[in-house]
Design a protein around this motif. Structure first.
Motif, PDB file in Angstrom:
ATOM      1  N   ILE A   1      -5.634  84.119  52.613  1.00 30.03           N
ATOM      2  CA  ILE A   1      -5.310  82.690  52.654  1.00 30.03           C
ATOM      3  C   ILE A   1      -4.901  82.235  51.261  1.00 30.03           C
ATOM      4  CG2 ILE A   1      -6.707  82.143  54.672  1.00 30.03           C
ATOM      5  CD1 ILE A   1      -8.892  81.058  52.794  1.00 30.03           C
ATOM      6  N   THR A   2      -4.028  81.241  51.243  1.00 27.31           N
ATOM      7  CA  THR A   2      -3.519  80.732  49.974  1.00 27.31           C
ATOM      8  C   THR A   2      -4.196  79.446  49.546  1.00 27.31           C
ATOM      9  OG1 THR A   2      -1.795  79.579  51.182  1.00 27.31           O
ATOM     10  CG2 THR A   2      -1.249  81.763  50.283  1.00 27.31           C
ATOM     11  N   ARG A   3      -4.753  78.725  50.516  1.00 33.65           N
ATOM     12  CA  ARG A   3      -5.437  77.480  50.187  1.00 33.65           C
ATOM     13  C   ARG A   3      -6.473  77.170  51.249  1.00 33.65           C
ATOM     14  NH1 ARG A   3      -2.275  73.773  48.146  1.00 33.65           N
ATOM     15  NH2 ARG A   3      -0.688  75.261  47.649  1.00 33.65           N
ATOM     16  N   SER A   4      -7.476  76.403  50.822  1.00 36.22           N
ATOM     17  CA  SER A   4      -8.507  75.944  51.755  1.00 36.22           C
ATOM     18  C   SER A   4      -9.026  74.596  51.290  1.00 36.22           C
ATOM     19  CB  SER A   4      -9.661  76.947  51.841  1.00 36.22           C
ATOM     20  OG  SER A   4     -10.352  77.021  50.612  1.00 36.22           O
ATOM     21  N   HIS A   5      -9.605  73.877  52.237  1.00 38.44           N
ATOM     22  CA  HIS A   5     -10.233  72.587  51.936  1.00 38.44           C
ATOM     23  C   HIS A   5     -11.446  72.466  52.845  1.00 38.44           C
ATOM     24  CE1 HIS A   5      -9.521  68.061  50.921  1.00 38.44           C
ATOM     25  NE2 HIS A   5     -10.797  68.401  50.816  1.00 38.44           N
ATOM     26  N   VAL A   6     -12.603  72.251  52.233  1.00 35.08           N
ATOM     27  CA  VAL A   6     -13.854  72.088  52.967  1.00 35.08           C
ATOM     28  C   VAL A   6     -14.472  70.767  52.550  1.00 35.08           C
ATOM     29  CG1 VAL A   6     -16.187  72.994  53.339  1.00 35.08           C
ATOM     30  CG2 VAL A   6     -14.261  74.581  53.034  1.00 35.08           C
ATOM     31  N   VAL A   7     -14.809  69.940  53.529  1.00 33.74           N
ATOM     32  CA  VAL A   7     -15.529  68.697  53.289  1.00 33.74           C
ATOM     33  C   VAL A   7     -16.731  68.689  54.222  1.00 33.74           C
ATOM     34  CG1 VAL A   7     -15.449  66.165  53.321  1.00 33.74           C
ATOM     35  CG2 VAL A   7     -13.392  67.470  52.734  1.00 33.74           C
ATOM     36  N   HIS A   8     -17.905  68.422  53.666  1.00 33.04           N
ATOM     37  CA  HIS A   8     -19.120  68.340  54.484  1.00 33.04           C
ATOM     38  C   HIS A   8     -19.851  67.057  54.130  1.00 33.04           C
ATOM     39  CE1 HIS A   8     -22.469  69.573  56.910  1.00 33.04           C
ATOM     40  NE2 HIS A   8     -21.969  70.789  57.073  1.00 33.04           N
ATOM     41  N   ARG A   9     -20.261  66.332  55.151  1.00 32.70           N
ATOM     42  CA  ARG A   9     -21.026  65.099  54.959  1.00 32.70           C
ATOM     43  C   ARG A   9     -22.458  65.413  54.568  1.00 32.70           C
ATOM     44  NH1 ARG A   9     -20.177  60.239  57.796  1.00 32.70           N
ATOM     45  NH2 ARG A   9     -22.116  59.562  56.814  1.00 32.70           N
ATOM     46  N   ALA A  10     -23.057  64.468  53.887  1.00 35.90           N
ATOM     47  CA  ALA A  10     -24.479  64.449  53.597  1.00 35.90           C
ATOM     48  C   ALA A  10     -24.957  63.036  53.873  1.00 35.90           C
ATOM     49  CB  ALA A  10     -24.741  64.836  52.151  1.00 35.90           C
ATOM     50  N   GLY A  11     -26.251  62.866  53.970  1.00 40.97           N
ATOM     51  CA  GLY A  11     -26.807  61.541  54.241  1.00 40.97           C
ATOM     52  C   GLY A  11     -26.951  61.304  55.730  1.00 40.97           C
ATOM     53  N   THR A  12     -26.916  60.020  56.098  1.00 44.57           N
ATOM     54  CA  THR A  12     -27.097  59.628  57.498  1.00 44.57           C
ATOM     55  C   THR A  12     -25.750  59.584  58.202  1.00 44.57           C
ATOM     56  OG1 THR A  12     -29.059  58.357  56.925  1.00 44.57           O
ATOM     57  CG2 THR A  12     -27.996  57.836  59.026  1.00 44.57           C
ATOM     58  N   ILE A  13     -25.664  60.311  59.317  1.00 48.43           N
ATOM     59  CA  ILE A  13     -24.419  60.414  60.082  1.00 48.43           C
ATOM     60  C   ILE A  13     -24.701  59.939  61.499  1.00 48.43           C
ATOM     61  CG2 ILE A  13     -22.630  62.001  60.870  1.00 48.43           C
ATOM     62  CD1 ILE A  13     -23.859  63.837  58.475  1.00 48.43           C
ATOM     63  N   LEU A  14     -23.904  59.023  61.963  1.00 44.47           N
ATOM     64  CA  LEU A  14     -24.088  58.463  63.304  1.00 44.47           C
ATOM     65  C   LEU A  14     -23.311  59.271  64.339  1.00 44.47           C
ATOM     66  CD1 LEU A  14     -23.797  54.670  62.399  1.00 44.47           C
ATOM     67  CD2 LEU A  14     -25.873  56.075  62.615  1.00 44.47           C
ATOM     68  N   PRO A  15     -23.739  59.224  65.595  1.00 45.49           N
ATOM     69  CA  PRO A  15     -22.999  59.931  66.644  1.00 45.49           C
ATOM     70  C   PRO A  15     -21.516  59.540  66.639  1.00 45.49           C
ATOM     71  CG  PRO A  15     -25.080  59.169  67.503  1.00 45.49           C
ATOM     72  CD  PRO A  15     -24.936  58.550  66.128  1.00 45.49           C
ATOM     73  N   GLY A  16     -20.664  60.543  66.766  1.00 43.00           N
ATOM     74  CA  GLY A  16     -19.220  60.320  66.776  1.00 43.00           C
ATOM     75  C   GLY A  16     -18.576  60.403  65.414  1.00 43.00           C
ATOM     76  N   GLU A  17     -19.367  60.398  64.345  1.00 45.74           N
ATOM     77  CA  GLU A  17     -18.790  60.506  63.006  1.00 45.74           C
ATOM     78  C   GLU A  17     -18.536  61.974  62.659  1.00 45.74           C
ATOM     79  OE1 GLU A  17     -20.389  56.617  60.618  1.00 45.74           O
ATOM     80  OE2 GLU A  17     -21.602  58.436  60.453  1.00 45.74           O
ATOM     81  N   ALA A  18     -17.510  62.194  61.854  1.00 45.43           N
ATOM     82  CA  ALA A  18     -17.190  63.549  61.405  1.00 45.43           C
ATOM     83  C   ALA A  18     -18.264  64.038  60.443  1.00 45.43           C
ATOM     84  CB  ALA A  18     -15.830  63.578  60.728  1.00 45.43           C
ATOM     85  N   ILE A  19     -18.676  65.293  60.644  1.00 47.03           N
ATOM     86  CA  ILE A  19     -19.659  65.938  59.766  1.00 47.03           C
ATOM     87  C   ILE A  19     -18.969  66.915  58.822  1.00 47.03           C
ATOM     88  CG2 ILE A  19     -21.653  67.469  59.642  1.00 47.03           C
ATOM     89  CD1 ILE A  19     -22.338  66.632  62.475  1.00 47.03           C
ATOM     90  N   VAL A  20     -18.027  67.685  59.361  1.00 40.66           N
ATOM     91  CA  VAL A  20     -17.421  68.752  58.576  1.00 40.66           C
ATOM     92  C   VAL A  20     -15.938  68.872  58.903  1.00 40.66           C
ATOM     93  CG1 VAL A  20     -18.039  70.547  60.258  1.00 40.66           C
ATOM     94  CG2 VAL A  20     -17.690  71.186  57.873  1.00 40.66           C
ATOM     95  N   PHE A  21     -15.167  69.192  57.869  1.00 39.83           N
ATOM     96  CA  PHE A  21     -13.732  69.451  58.001  1.00 39.83           C
ATOM     97  C   PHE A  21     -13.450  70.731  57.226  1.00 39.83           C
ATOM     98  CE2 PHE A  21      -9.564  69.293  55.953  1.00 39.83           C
ATOM     99  CZ  PHE A  21      -8.721  69.105  57.046  1.00 39.83           C
ATOM    100  N   VAL A  22     -12.754  71.647  57.864  1.00 35.36           N
ATOM    101  CA  VAL A  22     -12.344  72.897  57.214  1.00 35.36           C
ATOM    102  C   VAL A  22     -10.871  73.119  57.529  1.00 35.36           C
ATOM    103  CG1 VAL A  22     -12.578  75.407  57.266  1.00 35.36           C
ATOM    104  CG2 VAL A  22     -14.615  73.983  57.308  1.00 35.36           C
ATOM    105  N   ALA A  23     -10.096  73.440  56.513  1.00 31.69           N
ATOM    106  CA  ALA A  23      -8.690  73.805  56.713  1.00 31.69           C
ATOM    107  C   ALA A  23      -8.392  75.052  55.894  1.00 31.69           C
ATOM    108  CB  ALA A  23      -7.768  72.665  56.291  1.00 31.69           C
ATOM    109  N   ALA A  24      -7.556  75.907  56.458  1.00 30.59           N
ATOM    110  CA  ALA A  24      -7.123  77.129  55.771  1.00 30.59           C
ATOM    111  C   ALA A  24      -5.639  77.322  56.025  1.00 30.59           C
ATOM    112  CB  ALA A  24      -7.909  78.344  56.278  1.00 30.59           C
ATOM    113  N   ALA A  25      -4.922  77.796  55.009  1.00 34.28           N
ATOM    114  CA  ALA A  25      -3.491  78.062  55.130  1.00 34.28           C
ATOM    115  C   ALA A  25      -3.208  79.483  54.673  1.00 34.28           C
ATOM    116  CB  ALA A  25      -2.680  77.079  54.287  1.00 34.28           C
ATOM    117  N   SER A  26      -2.242  80.100  55.351  1.00 37.44           N
ATOM    118  CA  SER A  26      -1.856  81.466  55.013  1.00 37.44           C
ATOM    119  C   SER A  26      -0.406  81.686  55.413  1.00 37.44           C
ATOM    120  CB  SER A  26      -2.760  82.467  55.734  1.00 37.44           C
ATOM    121  OG  SER A  26      -2.617  82.342  57.126  1.00 37.44           O
TER     122      SER A  26
END
Length: 156
Positions: free
Chosen positions: A77-102
């Protein structure tokens, strides 16, 4: 190679993250992304009021960065992006995002899957659900551990 890892203390927009990721591409032919959302029901069927993810920020970020670095070392892969929430997360909210490119799709698919399996089982978070005003701690399930273990058994 580009690798971005973020620990978000508030909500994020997965569509905006993916658009920004795609805008930075440099000829890659494959992009895979995954977004995980907080569920409104626990495994026992009870309503979940909130999911709380506690961190020791520097340790949590270091674990996330190692997972992304390992994905880059293991897959083409040439690039990646990872975002992870912390703290209080309500139902329906995004917790994690991962992207990879190749250059080609397979590496992007496998790298995104690999990062998610390891984030679920190895990233340093202390998690609990709030149900009926009470909290219950959450650990990775046996299925989560089996998903992650398949990477140890494979040679890419």
């Amino acid at each position: 190679m580009s690798r971005t890892v973020e620990l978000a203390e508030s909500g994020f927009d997965p569509a905006a993250l993916l658009a920004r990721f795609n805008a930075q591409l440099d000829g890659e032919g494959g992009v895979v992304s995954f977004t995980g959302y907080a569920r409104g029901a626990a495994k026992d069927g009870q309503s979940v009021e909130a999911l709380v993810l506690e961190t020791y920020r520097s340790m949590t970020l270091a674990s996330m960065e190692q997972i992304a670095a390992d994905a880059h070392a293991r897959f083409a892969i040439t690039r990646s992006h990872v975002v992870h929430r912390a703290g209080t997360i309500l139902p329906g909210e995004a917790i994690v995002f991962v992207a990879a490119a190749s250059a080609h799709r397979r590496a992007a698919f496998e790298a995104a899957d690999y990062m998610m399996d390891r984030l679920k089982t190895e990233a340093v978070f202390w998690k609990h659900e709030v149900k009926g005003g009470a909290k219950s701690w959450i650990e990775p399930t046996e299925a989560d551990m089996e998903d992650a273990s398949r990477w140890a058994d494979r040679q890419d």
